[in-house]
Design an enzyme around this catalytic site. Structure first.
Site, PDB file in Angstrom:
ATOM      1  N   SER A 314       0.786  -1.103   0.031  1.00  0.00           N
ATOM      2  CA  SER A 314      -0.132   0.104  -0.029  1.00  0.00           C
ATOM      3  C   SER A 314       0.994   1.211   0.025  1.00  0.00           C
ATOM      4  O   SER A 314       1.591   1.446  -0.729  1.00  0.00           O
ATOM      5  CB  SER A 314      -0.954   0.076   1.150  1.00  0.00           C
ATOM      6  OG  SER A 314      -1.962   0.869   0.959  1.00  0.00           O
ATOM      7  N   GLU A 435      -8.896  -5.578  -4.701  1.00  0.00           N
ATOM      8  CA  GLU A 435      -8.011  -4.456  -3.596  1.00  0.00           C
ATOM      9  C   GLU A 435      -9.196  -3.363  -3.075  1.00  0.00           C
ATOM     10  O   GLU A 435      -8.982  -3.323  -1.778  1.00  0.00           O
ATOM     11  CB  GLU A 435      -7.312  -3.672  -4.716  1.00  0.00           C
ATOM     12  CG  GLU A 435      -6.084  -4.371  -5.139  1.00  0.00           C
ATOM     13  CD  GLU A 435      -4.848  -4.401  -4.121  1.00  0.00           C
ATOM     14  OE1 GLU A 435      -5.174  -4.194  -3.010  1.00  0.00           O
ATOM     15  OE2 GLU A 435      -4.067  -4.924  -4.713  1.00  0.00           O
ATOM     16  N   HIS A 532      -7.293  -6.054   0.224  1.00  0.00           N
ATOM     17  CA  HIS A 532      -5.976  -5.127   0.031  1.00  0.00           C
ATOM     18  C   HIS A 532      -5.326  -5.470   1.253  1.00  0.00           C
ATOM     19  O   HIS A 532      -5.920  -5.510   2.499  1.00  0.00           O
ATOM     20  CB  HIS A 532      -6.565  -3.718   0.016  1.00  0.00           C
ATOM     21  CG  HIS A 532      -5.389  -2.579   0.003  1.00  0.00           C
ATOM     22  ND1 HIS A 532      -4.629  -2.490  -0.973  1.00  0.00           N
ATOM     23  CD2 HIS A 532      -4.936  -1.800   1.111  1.00  0.00           C
ATOM     24  CE1 HIS A 532      -3.760  -1.525  -0.647  1.00  0.00           C
ATOM     25  NE2 HIS A 532      -4.098  -1.043   0.538  1.00  0.00           N
TER      26      HIS A 532
END
Length: 622
Positions: A314, A435, A532
């Site tokens: 991320s 995601e 995610h």
């Protein structure tokens, strides 16, 4: 006479009965309210003690105020309820520092570092030594707030590194988050809800090494936490390096860096005082300083300073992408692992959807922050308490993230990679199948198909038909799905593909591209698929570190594969290793990716039409 006495007695009994009704019923309700609030708040024993004292005081004082008028009695109960309930809510358990090591917490032998000796603790099995909370820079407080990191002060005494440091300044637990955690099963609770104290004094790193590795020459994995440049900590259980180090194949390091406005404020006055004519990006400079510390010291911990791989997910993935683009890391980075985050977006204005601000926009945001706070100089800004600054920063906008400042970055990272001016090191990158799925847990106001089409027309003009073919919106359900799928393809799948594509086109070092498709067996997260960050626990071999899911054989096989790829890559710059599915480079198989799932193996690259659409898109990309 007798009748009068009887009447008086009846009136007294009636008054006593009324007093009882005025007291015992509200008191019982108050006790129930306090018990519920205290349970939700996880109130500690001393908080219950305070509440008990207040209730005793309420009972003792009731003899006086229960004899007064109705208004006084109602007012007394309202005040009592506010005081007692407020006390039980305020008496919450404070954030606790995470302690390193096992139950025995046996100390290690001292290790000599650049600043002085440091000793850590062993894990329960004695296979790993942990050095937690080691400073790599001076505390960025006072005059050092919004300055490039300085080396920590040398010391002659032994630093006992047996607990993790405070997290960088960010939100902490509140009554609401504690109540949600108590009443609902929140997956990955420690990851999503920061449980640790926060402080500006947070520039520390943590080291895990196999026991007996002091004379070894092991590859080093330095992990940069994610969190949108607003949250995160190297102390989170999800990033714990014990299991990875216990393989005996690597030294693992996690770091903290300045976040939000404290890490990314730009201002003309800061640029003038910097010595390098730029400002902002202090969080990235922290990461560079941590890598320099590793370069200088990791050999003493059994690590090879010439085999340092930076990894992140991320915002951590975006960070390591920037670390590959900036010339400041020359000689500090030998490999890059980027997960679900890249620096392949556009430069301009983050308020308009660009990934990074230009220098002018970033400095303008800094000046607006000063105006919001009613100050004229940086010196006045430095004198303000952190809470006031972060509150004002939230009102200014989303600018507190990496910018093109002219020092860390002289142009957008995508341009740097396209020109071949990045660090030419082996690169392993990828994203996940779902995601943005968790965003569905926080639904926004539904958009009608007509509104959706109008929005698409405004954003894409002549490309509207192509966009709607990829992301249809004939029904509200389709609209909701497309509004998650489009940014997931644009921000993640496209970005990681472009990163691998540019490295392969402009560099000589190989790139490897993956796509994580496995759904972890956490019942609270099953509906979100390969969400995610789902891959992180597998790479770190940390299944169950922050949840209690029932992991099976497929999960353990995938854990061994993904962590095996990481370890092989850190050792050689090539993820391929014994017993692992063969993984060709991006240049060798540009239309395929390594699917990390059940089973793992090479497959056609995901959503090629969508990725190609976004590769040619000319608008702002975050």
């Amino acid at each position: 006479m007798e009748i009068t006495e009887q009447a008086t007695s009846r009136r007294a009994r009636g008054a006593g009965s009324r007093r009882s009704a005025w007291f015992w019923v509200p008191l019982a309700l108050l006790v129930v309210l306090v018990a519920v609030l205290g349970w939700l708040n996880q109130t500690p024993w001393w908080g219950w003690g305070l509440v008990a004292l207040l209730l005793v005081g309420l009972v003792l004082s009731a003899r006086w105020w229960l004899r007064r008028g109705v208004l006084l009695r109602v007012g007394a109960w309202l005040v009592a309820t506010a005081v007692v309930a407020g006390t039980v809510v305020l008496a919450h358990p404070g954030p606790q520092y995470r302690v390193a090591g096992g139950a025995e917490r046996a100390a290690t032998e001292p290790v000599e570092t650049r600043e002085g000796p440091v000793t850590g603790v062993r894990n329960d099995s004695g296979t790993v030594e942990i050095f937690a909370g080691v400073p790599y820079a001076a505390p960025p407080v006072g005059e050092l707030r919004w300055q490039a990191p300085r080396p920590p002060e040398p010391r002659s005494e032994v630093l006992v590194a047996d607990r993790f440091s405070a997290a960088p300044v960010q939100g902490t637990t509140t009554f609401t988050t504690r109540a949600l955690a108590r009443s609902l099963e929140i997956p990955l609770e420690d990851t999503f809800l920061n449980p640790y104290p926060v402080s500006e004094d947070s520039l520390y790193l943590n080291i895990w090494r196999p026991t007996g590795a002091a004379s070894a020459d092991l590859p080093v994995i330095v992990y940069v936490p994610g969190g949108g440049f607003a949250t995160g900590s190297g102390a989170l259980p999800l990033y714990d390096g014990e299991a990875l180090a216990a393989t005996g194949e690597a030294v693992v390091v996690t770091i903290n860096y300045r976040l939000g406005v404290l890490g990314f404020l730009s201002h003309p006055e800061l640029a003038a005082e910097s010595g390098y004519d730029a400002s902002g990006n202090y969080g990235i400079l922290d990461q560079v300083a941590a890598l320099d510390w590793v370069r200088q010291n990791v050999a003493a911990f059994g690590g090879d300073p010439d085999r340092v791989t930076v990894a992140g997910e991320s915002a951590g993935g975006e960070s390591v992408c920037i670390l590959g683009a900036t010339p400041l890391t020359e000689g500090l980075v030998d490999g890059i692992i980027g997960s679900s985050g890249a620096c392949m977006g556009t430069e301009g204005d983050t308020e308009d959807g660009d990934q990074s601000d230009s220098r002018a926009v970033a400095e303008d945001a800094g000046e607006r922050l000063a105006q919001e706070l009613g100050v004229a100089t940086v010196a006045e800004l430095r004198d303000l308490p952190v809470d006031r600054i972060t509150e004002a920063a939230a009102a200014v906008g989303p600018h507190w993230r990496p910018s093109v400042d002219g020092h860390v970055l002289d142009r957008s990272p995508a341009e740097i990679y396209a020109a071949g001016d990045q660090l030419d090191v082996p690169t392993m990158v990828g994203s996940n199948a779902d995601e943005l799925s968790i965003a569905a847990a926080f639904p926004s106001e539904p958009m009608t198909p007509a509104e959706y089409r109008a929005t698409v027309q405004e954003a894409h003009g002549d490309d509207t038909a192509a966009f709607l073919d990829l992301y249809p919106g004939e029904t509200e359900e389709q609209v909701a799905d497309s509004m998650l799928a489009a940014p997931a393809d644009r921000v993640f799948t496209r970005a990681m593909y472009r990163w691998a594509h540019l490295q392969s086109r402009s560099g000589e070092a190989p790139a490897y591209l993956y796509f994580f498709t496995h759904t972890p067996p956490d019942e609270a997260l099953l509906e979100y698929g390969a969400y995610h960050g789902a891959e992180v626990m597998y790479a770190f071999r940390n299944l169950g570190a922050d949840d209690d899911a029932d992991y099976g054989e497929a999960d353990h096989l995938l854990r061994d594969q993904l962590s095996g790829y990481w370890l092989s890559f850190a050792a050689t710059g090539d993820p391929n290793g014994t017993g692992l599915p063969a993984w060709p480079t991006f240049a060798e198989a540009p239309e395929q990716v390594m699917e990390l799932g059940t089973p793992s193996g090479m497959t056609d690259r995901p959503r090629p039409e969508a990725v190609d659409f976004w590769m040619s898109y000319q608008g702002p990309v975050a």
